[in-house]
Design a protein around this motif. Structure first.
Motif, mmCIF file in Angstrom:
data_model
loop_
_atom_site.group_PDB
_atom_site.id
_atom_site.type_symbol
_atom_site.label_atom_id
_atom_site.label_comp_id
_atom_site.label_asym_id
_atom_site.label_seq_id
_atom_site.Cartn_x
_atom_site.Cartn_y
_atom_site.Cartn_z
ATOM 1 N N GLN A 81 0.876 -1.143 0.030
ATOM 2 C CA GLN A 81 -0.050 -0.152 -0.018
ATOM 3 C C GLN A 81 0.851 1.171 -0.055
ATOM 4 O OE1 GLN A 81 -2.402 -0.879 3.505
ATOM 5 N NE2 GLN A 81 -3.957 -1.514 2.305
ATOM 6 N N ALA A 82 1.831 1.122 0.883
ATOM 7 C CA ALA A 82 2.947 2.517 0.811
ATOM 8 C C ALA A 82 3.482 2.527 -0.328
ATOM 9 C CB ALA A 82 3.727 2.224 2.006
ATOM 10 N N GLN A 83 3.891 1.430 -1.090
ATOM 11 C CA GLN A 83 4.581 1.678 -2.570
ATOM 12 C C GLN A 83 3.429 2.259 -3.236
ATOM 13 O OE1 GLN A 83 5.813 -2.457 -3.058
ATOM 14 N NE2 GLN A 83 7.926 -1.691 -2.424
ATOM 15 N N ARG A 84 2.500 1.898 -3.423
ATOM 16 C CA ARG A 84 1.388 2.121 -4.464
ATOM 17 C C ARG A 84 0.890 3.543 -4.315
ATOM 18 N NH1 ARG A 84 -1.587 -1.977 -4.018
ATOM 19 N NH2 ARG A 84 -2.696 -1.419 -1.817
ATOM 20 N N GLU A 85 0.864 4.124 -2.779
ATOM 21 C CA GLU A 85 0.702 5.668 -2.513
ATOM 22 C C GLU A 85 2.063 6.310 -2.948
ATOM 23 O OE1 GLU A 85 -2.075 7.162 -1.506
ATOM 24 O OE2 GLU A 85 -3.390 5.549 -1.236
ATOM 25 N N GLY A 86 3.147 5.761 -2.897
ATOM 26 C CA GLY A 86 4.133 6.458 -3.355
ATOM 27 C C GLY A 86 4.922 7.176 -2.229
ATOM 28 N N VAL A 87 4.625 6.630 -1.057
ATOM 29 C CA VAL A 87 5.056 7.271 0.343
ATOM 30 C C VAL A 87 6.206 6.357 1.042
ATOM 31 C CG1 VAL A 87 2.964 8.780 0.552
ATOM 32 C CG2 VAL A 87 3.233 6.471 1.624
ATOM 33 N N LEU A 88 6.574 5.417 0.298
ATOM 34 C CA LEU A 88 7.521 4.605 1.133
ATOM 35 C C LEU A 88 8.903 5.120 1.650
ATOM 36 C CD1 LEU A 88 7.599 1.770 2.313
ATOM 37 C CD2 LEU A 88 8.611 0.941 0.120
ATOM 38 N N SER A 89 9.255 6.216 0.748
ATOM 39 C CA SER A 89 10.565 6.798 1.048
ATOM 40 C C SER A 89 10.202 7.914 2.066
ATOM 41 C CB SER A 89 11.311 7.239 -0.146
ATOM 42 O OG SER A 89 10.543 8.167 -0.734
ATOM 43 N N ALA A 90 9.106 8.143 2.252
ATOM 44 C CA ALA A 90 8.750 9.623 3.240
ATOM 45 C C ALA A 90 9.166 9.109 4.505
ATOM 46 C CB ALA A 90 7.298 9.844 3.127
ATOM 47 N N ASP A 91 9.780 10.201 5.334
ATOM 48 C CA ASP A 91 9.630 10.190 7.077
ATOM 49 C C ASP A 91 8.444 10.206 7.500
ATOM 50 O OD1 ASP A 91 12.467 9.929 6.711
ATOM 51 O OD2 ASP A 91 12.679 11.989 7.124
ATOM 52 N N VAL A 92 8.265 9.353 8.604
ATOM 53 C CA VAL A 92 6.940 9.333 9.017
ATOM 54 C C VAL A 92 6.731 9.857 10.573
ATOM 55 C CG1 VAL A 92 5.250 7.300 9.796
ATOM 56 C CG2 VAL A 92 6.577 7.293 7.734
ATOM 57 N N VAL A 93 5.601 10.860 10.815
ATOM 58 C CA VAL A 93 5.321 10.860 12.276
ATOM 59 C C VAL A 93 4.313 9.852 12.565
ATOM 60 C CG1 VAL A 93 4.531 12.564 13.940
ATOM 61 C CG2 VAL A 93 5.952 13.101 11.903
ATOM 62 N N ALA A 94 4.385 9.067 13.477
ATOM 63 C CA ALA A 94 3.502 8.082 13.807
ATOM 64 C C ALA A 94 2.682 8.406 15.218
ATOM 65 C CB ALA A 94 4.171 6.480 14.355
ATOM 66 N N LEU A 95 1.448 8.714 14.676
ATOM 67 C CA LEU A 95 0.465 9.312 15.932
ATOM 68 C C LEU A 95 -0.466 8.160 16.205
ATOM 69 C CD1 LEU A 95 -0.166 12.919 14.591
ATOM 70 C CD2 LEU A 95 1.459 12.218 16.559
ATOM 71 N N CYS A 96 0.199 7.221 16.975
ATOM 72 C CA CYS A 96 -0.514 5.999 17.253
ATOM 73 C C CYS A 96 -0.149 5.209 18.445
ATOM 74 C CB CYS A 96 -0.691 5.287 16.100
ATOM 75 S SG CYS A 96 1.096 4.726 15.106
ATOM 76 N N GLY A 97 -0.726 4.328 18.896
ATOM 77 C CA GLY A 97 -0.059 3.246 19.720
ATOM 78 C C GLY A 97 1.152 2.467 19.597
ATOM 79 N N ALA A 98 1.563 1.823 20.393
ATOM 80 C CA ALA A 98 2.914 1.092 20.306
ATOM 81 C C ALA A 98 2.687 0.123 19.079
ATOM 82 C CB ALA A 98 3.327 0.507 21.460
ATOM 83 N N ASP A 99 1.739 -0.854 19.036
ATOM 84 C CA ASP A 99 1.614 -1.705 18.244
ATOM 85 C C ASP A 99 1.524 -1.447 16.810
ATOM 86 O OD1 ASP A 99 1.256 -3.820 20.100
ATOM 87 O OD2 ASP A 99 -0.905 -3.970 20.035
#
Length: 159
Positions: A81-99
């Protein structure tokens, strides 16, 4: 590439079809989503246990599935999915739980994954989310709290 923000889905949902950005109804999700919009306007994704990586405007049906449950998103599906969206090389801010953040780190191995909520109790998480939503990465009160960043070795080929 500009960073993206990923918000984890929530257990509290509407009972009718809705846009992904409107499906989850908890205060925690709403605060996370508002922070994501402030951090990465136009580059916000929701990570659903069932659907995986979604844009907020995607129409979805209500569901009841927890991450790790039978039929939930896998690292391989999320990678695709990340490849299809073209965002696999982007840095990520993860606003979520540990899992959810752990799953993000498994997929975005060649990027910096920032986890501004890691190691905080729910009260401090909510406090930080309010500040992030208001454009303040840190405040005097938050500045001593951890902000975890990881950058792993380049990712292995998907298989």
């Amino acid at each position: 590439m500009k960073p993206i923000a990923i918000v984890g889905c929530g257990a509290q949902k509407r009972d009718t079809p809705a846009l992904a950005g409107d499906m989850y109804t908890s205060q925690y999700f709403r605060a996370s989503y508002q922070a994501a919009i402030a951090i990465a306007p136009g580059r916000v994704f929701i990570l659903s246990a069932l659907h995986g990586l979604m844009r907020p405007w995607q129409q979805i049906q209500p569901y009841n599935l927890r991450l790790g449950g039978e039929g939930s998103i896998t690292p391989g599906r999320l990678l695709a999915q990340a490849q299809r969206e073209g965002v696999l090389s982007a840095d990520v801010v993860a606003l979520c739980g540990a899992d959810y953040a752990g799953l993000i780190e498994q997929v975005w191995t060649g990027s910096v994954v920032t986890r501004p909520l890691q190691g905080l109790g729910i009260g401090r998480q909510k406090h930080r989310l309010v500040h992030l939503a208001n454009g303040a990465w840190d405040c005097d009160f938050c500045s001593t709290w951890p902000v975890a960043k990881s950058a792993a070795a380049p990712r292995a080929a998907a298989g």
